[in-house]
Write a protein that holds these residues in place. Structure first.
Motif, PDB file in Angstrom:
ATOM      1  N   LEU A   1      24.677  11.673  -6.839  1.00  0.00           N
ATOM      2  CA  LEU A   1      26.067  11.009  -7.005  1.00  0.00           C
ATOM      3  C   LEU A   1      27.005  11.019  -5.683  1.00  0.00           C
ATOM      4  CD1 LEU A   1      27.693   9.078  -8.976  1.00  0.00           C
ATOM      5  CD2 LEU A   1      28.961  10.883  -9.567  1.00  0.00           C
ATOM      6  N   GLY A   2      27.155   9.880  -4.837  1.00  0.00           N
ATOM      7  CA  GLY A   2      27.944   9.643  -3.808  1.00  0.00           C
ATOM      8  C   GLY A   2      27.105  10.146  -2.364  1.00  0.00           C
ATOM      9  N   GLN A   3      25.805  10.317  -2.483  1.00  0.00           N
ATOM     10  CA  GLN A   3      25.092  10.764  -1.369  1.00  0.00           C
ATOM     11  C   GLN A   3      24.151   9.749  -1.213  1.00  0.00           C
ATOM     12  OE1 GLN A   3      25.832  13.813   0.234  1.00  0.00           O
ATOM     13  NE2 GLN A   3      27.299  13.980  -1.487  1.00  0.00           N
ATOM     14  N   GLY A   4      23.568   9.625   0.044  1.00  0.00           N
ATOM     15  CA  GLY A   4      22.430   8.936   0.537  1.00  0.00           C
ATOM     16  C   GLY A   4      21.174   9.457  -0.035  1.00  0.00           C
ATOM     17  N   PRO A   5      20.035   8.684  -0.111  1.00  0.00           N
ATOM     18  CA  PRO A   5      18.947   8.846  -0.925  1.00  0.00           C
ATOM     19  C   PRO A   5      18.077   9.921  -0.156  1.00  0.00           C
ATOM     20  CG  PRO A   5      19.177   6.309  -0.572  1.00  0.00           C
ATOM     21  CD  PRO A   5      20.241   7.126  -0.006  1.00  0.00           C
ATOM     22  N   GLU A   6      17.500  10.942  -0.932  1.00  0.00           N
ATOM     23  CA  GLU A   6      16.748  11.821  -0.121  1.00  0.00           C
ATOM     24  C   GLU A   6      15.268  11.851  -0.701  1.00  0.00           C
ATOM     25  OE1 GLU A   6      20.238  15.427   0.664  1.00  0.00           O
ATOM     26  OE2 GLU A   6      18.039  16.014  -0.486  1.00  0.00           O
ATOM     27  N   PHE A   7      14.429  11.878   0.551  1.00  0.00           N
ATOM     28  CA  PHE A   7      12.866  11.738   0.347  1.00  0.00           C
ATOM     29  C   PHE A   7      12.199  12.752  -0.583  1.00  0.00           C
ATOM     30  CE2 PHE A   7       8.759  10.593   1.516  1.00  0.00           C
ATOM     31  CZ  PHE A   7       7.863  11.825   1.521  1.00  0.00           C
ATOM     32  N   LEU A   8      11.335  12.162  -1.534  1.00  0.00           N
ATOM     33  CA  LEU A   8      10.725  13.200  -2.380  1.00  0.00           C
ATOM     34  C   LEU A   8       9.194  13.053  -2.135  1.00  0.00           C
ATOM     35  CD1 LEU A   8      12.326  12.342  -6.058  1.00  0.00           C
ATOM     36  CD2 LEU A   8      12.834  14.296  -4.488  1.00  0.00           C
ATOM     37  N   THR A   9       8.786  12.092  -2.025  1.00  0.00           N
ATOM     38  CA  THR A   9       7.327  11.779  -1.948  1.00  0.00           C
ATOM     39  C   THR A   9       6.744  10.474  -1.558  1.00  0.00           C
ATOM     40  OG1 THR A   9       5.152  12.418  -3.100  1.00  0.00           O
ATOM     41  CG2 THR A   9       6.564  11.244  -4.341  1.00  0.00           C
ATOM     42  N   TYR A  10       5.466  10.414  -0.958  1.00  0.00           N
ATOM     43  CA  TYR A  10       5.016   9.149  -0.185  1.00  0.00           C
ATOM     44  C   TYR A  10       3.625   9.010  -0.631  1.00  0.00           C
ATOM     45  CZ  TYR A  10       2.942   6.749   3.724  1.00  0.00           C
ATOM     46  OH  TYR A  10       2.177   5.693   4.430  1.00  0.00           O
ATOM     47  N   PHE A  11       3.186   7.843  -0.867  1.00  0.00           N
ATOM     48  CA  PHE A  11       1.672   7.525  -1.336  1.00  0.00           C
ATOM     49  C   PHE A  11       1.290   6.506  -0.342  1.00  0.00           C
ATOM     50  CE2 PHE A  11       0.876   9.822  -5.383  1.00  0.00           C
ATOM     51  CZ  PHE A  11       2.022   9.830  -5.870  1.00  0.00           C
ATOM     52  N   GLN A  12       0.199   6.536   0.089  1.00  0.00           N
ATOM     53  CA  GLN A  12      -0.741   5.363   0.512  1.00  0.00           C
ATOM     54  C   GLN A  12      -1.827   4.957  -0.165  1.00  0.00           C
ATOM     55  OE1 GLN A  12      -0.935   5.182   4.930  1.00  0.00           O
ATOM     56  NE2 GLN A  12      -3.037   4.284   4.759  1.00  0.00           N
ATOM     57  N   ASN A  13      -1.786   4.030  -0.862  1.00  0.00           N
ATOM     58  CA  ASN A  13      -2.627   3.694  -1.981  1.00  0.00           C
ATOM     59  C   ASN A  13      -2.638   4.593  -2.965  1.00  0.00           C
ATOM     60  OD1 ASN A  13      -3.530   1.020  -0.773  1.00  0.00           O
ATOM     61  ND2 ASN A  13      -4.565   2.236   0.535  1.00  0.00           N
ATOM     62  N   GLU A  14      -3.746   5.352  -3.269  1.00  0.00           N
ATOM     63  CA  GLU A  14      -3.610   6.226  -4.540  1.00  0.00           C
ATOM     64  C   GLU A  14      -3.410   7.635  -3.912  1.00  0.00           C
ATOM     65  OE1 GLU A  14      -6.233   4.535  -3.641  1.00  0.00           O
ATOM     66  OE2 GLU A  14      -7.805   5.751  -3.156  1.00  0.00           O
ATOM     67  N   ALA A  15      -3.517   7.991  -2.473  1.00  0.00           N
ATOM     68  CA  ALA A  15      -3.312   9.039  -1.985  1.00  0.00           C
ATOM     69  C   ALA A  15      -2.058   9.687  -1.761  1.00  0.00           C
ATOM     70  CB  ALA A  15      -4.096   9.149  -0.617  1.00  0.00           C
ATOM     71  N   GLN A  16      -1.623  10.820  -2.000  1.00  0.00           N
ATOM     72  CA  GLN A  16      -0.486  11.359  -2.065  1.00  0.00           C
ATOM     73  C   GLN A  16      -0.433  12.113  -0.481  1.00  0.00           C
ATOM     74  OE1 GLN A  16       1.132  14.101  -4.928  1.00  0.00           O
ATOM     75  NE2 GLN A  16       3.033  13.433  -4.686  1.00  0.00           N
ATOM     76  N   LEU A  17       0.379  11.440   0.395  1.00  0.00           N
ATOM     77  CA  LEU A  17       0.247  11.952   1.847  1.00  0.00           C
ATOM     78  C   LEU A  17       1.387  12.817   1.998  1.00  0.00           C
ATOM     79  CD1 LEU A  17      -0.804   8.647   3.878  1.00  0.00           C
ATOM     80  CD2 LEU A  17      -2.171  10.642   2.748  1.00  0.00           C
TER      81      LEU A  17
ATOM     82  N   VAL B   1       0.627  -1.216  -0.120  1.00  0.00           N
ATOM     83  CA  VAL B   1       0.081   0.112  -0.095  1.00  0.00           C
ATOM     84  C   VAL B   1       0.861   1.258  -0.208  1.00  0.00           C
ATOM     85  CG1 VAL B   1      -1.907  -1.078   1.161  1.00  0.00           C
ATOM     86  CG2 VAL B   1      -0.339   0.041   2.542  1.00  0.00           C
ATOM     87  N   SER B   2       2.167   1.240   0.524  1.00  0.00           N
ATOM     88  CA  SER B   2       2.963   2.294   0.669  1.00  0.00           C
ATOM     89  C   SER B   2       3.803   2.427  -0.496  1.00  0.00           C
ATOM     90  CB  SER B   2       3.604   2.333   2.051  1.00  0.00           C
ATOM     91  OG  SER B   2       2.690   2.376   3.177  1.00  0.00           O
ATOM     92  N   LEU B   3       4.190   3.487  -0.832  1.00  0.00           N
ATOM     93  CA  LEU B   3       5.056   3.618  -2.112  1.00  0.00           C
ATOM     94  C   LEU B   3       5.844   4.993  -1.832  1.00  0.00           C
ATOM     95  CD1 LEU B   3       4.851   2.940  -5.830  1.00  0.00           C
ATOM     96  CD2 LEU B   3       5.658   5.261  -5.155  1.00  0.00           C
ATOM     97  N   PHE B   4       7.083   5.084  -1.959  1.00  0.00           N
ATOM     98  CA  PHE B   4       8.044   6.181  -1.834  1.00  0.00           C
ATOM     99  C   PHE B   4       8.737   6.590  -2.936  1.00  0.00           C
ATOM    100  CE2 PHE B   4       7.243   6.104   2.806  1.00  0.00           C
ATOM    101  CZ  PHE B   4       6.934   4.784   3.009  1.00  0.00           C
ATOM    102  N   TRP B   5       9.267   7.739  -3.325  1.00  0.00           N
ATOM    103  CA  TRP B   5      10.229   8.262  -4.159  1.00  0.00           C
ATOM    104  C   TRP B   5      11.204   8.790  -3.498  1.00  0.00           C
ATOM    105  CZ3 TRP B   5      10.553   6.763  -9.164  1.00  0.00           C
ATOM    106  CH2 TRP B   5       9.337   6.217  -9.901  1.00  0.00           C
ATOM    107  N   TYR B   6      12.572   8.545  -3.761  1.00  0.00           N
ATOM    108  CA  TYR B   6      13.924   9.238  -3.306  1.00  0.00           C
ATOM    109  C   TYR B   6      14.507   9.493  -4.269  1.00  0.00           C
ATOM    110  CZ  TYR B   6      12.506   7.196   1.268  1.00  0.00           C
ATOM    111  OH  TYR B   6      11.915   6.957   2.520  1.00  0.00           O
ATOM    112  N   GLN B   7      15.430  10.540  -4.135  1.00  0.00           N
ATOM    113  CA  GLN B   7      16.375  11.085  -5.108  1.00  0.00           C
ATOM    114  C   GLN B   7      17.884  10.878  -4.636  1.00  0.00           C
ATOM    115  OE1 GLN B   7      17.338  15.249  -5.613  1.00  0.00           O
ATOM    116  NE2 GLN B   7      16.781  15.146  -7.744  1.00  0.00           N
ATOM    117  N   GLN B   8      18.655  10.141  -5.229  1.00  0.00           N
ATOM    118  CA  GLN B   8      19.995   9.927  -4.693  1.00  0.00           C
ATOM    119  C   GLN B   8      21.047  10.669  -5.827  1.00  0.00           C
ATOM    120  OE1 GLN B   8      21.159   5.805  -4.356  1.00  0.00           O
ATOM    121  NE2 GLN B   8      22.592   6.317  -2.622  1.00  0.00           N
TER     122      GLN B   8
END
Lengths: 110, 113
Positions: free
Chosen positions: B39-55, B30-37
């Protein structure tokens, strides 16, 4: 300033050596996670630590959560070339979102 | 599928071009996340969905970034008028819900030239 500071940023060692990498913060966390990421792949969860002072072992890897739940360490015994990769610590917030540190890039030479 | 699948694996875009990155999560997650990484860095949070809702979309760096998950399964991250600083690996992760393990895809490496 990152929420989670990892050190060292880079580490190059010979096969068979021991090493420790650190994850530090001024914030208190309910839990911390450690991931390993290989080139061209996504991060893979290694362990979650939840209790202050907790020690978890995964084969040659030993993870410790600080007593104050602000820091964590990963110790690798007798490193192997297969341990090469980017080691990331991450904190999980109430919204299930992960905040990652900058990572420690480990290279183990045969 | 067995894991999180992202496509394309690699994308080269000319500056100013629009791109769309696709994520197929693990079936039933149900949960889906996008991260941006970067070069040479850790991933950074972009956005989060629970089902179809962008929370949570607090990590999207600008209004050129847009994500959707219309049927609560596949998600698309769209970047309009790409710029060189958008060059990074974009990672998608899915999980079964709060407190459960997140599984990451292999990522899409975007290079803007």
């Amino acid at each position: 300033t990152q929420l989670l500071e990892q050190s060292p940023q880079f580490l190059s060692i010979q096969e068979g050596e021991n090493l420790t990498v650190y994850c530090n913060s001024s914030s208190v966390f309910s839990s911390l996670q450690w991931y390993r990421q290989e080139p061209g792949e996504g991060p893979v969860l290694l362990v979650t630590v939840v209790t202050g002072g907790e020690v978890k072992k995964l084969k040659r890897l030993t993870f410790q959560f600080g007593d104050a739940r602000k820091d964590s360490s990963l110790h690798i015994t007798a490193a192997q070339p297969g341990d090469t990769g980017l080691y990331l610590c991450a904190a999980l917030n109430a919204g299930n979102m992960l905040t990652f540190g900058g990572g420690t890039r480990l290279m183990v030479k045969p | 599928g067995a894991g999180v699948s992202q496509s394309p694996r690699y994308k080269v875009a000319k500056r100013g071009q629009d791109v769309a990155l696709r994520c197929d999560p693990i079936s039933g997650h149900v949960s889906l996340f996008w991260y941006q990484q970067a070069l040479g860095q850790g991933p950074e949070f972009l956005t989060y969905f629970q089902n179809e809702a962008q929370l949570d979309k607090s990590g999207l760096p600008s209004d050129r970034f847009f994500a959707e998950r219309p049927e609560g399964s596949v998600s698309t991250l769209k970047i309009q008028r790409t710029q060189q600083e958008d060059s990074a690996v974009y990672l998608c992760a899915s999980s079964g819900g709060l407190g459960t393990e997140a599984f990451f895809g292999q990522g899409t490496r975007l290079t803007v030239v």
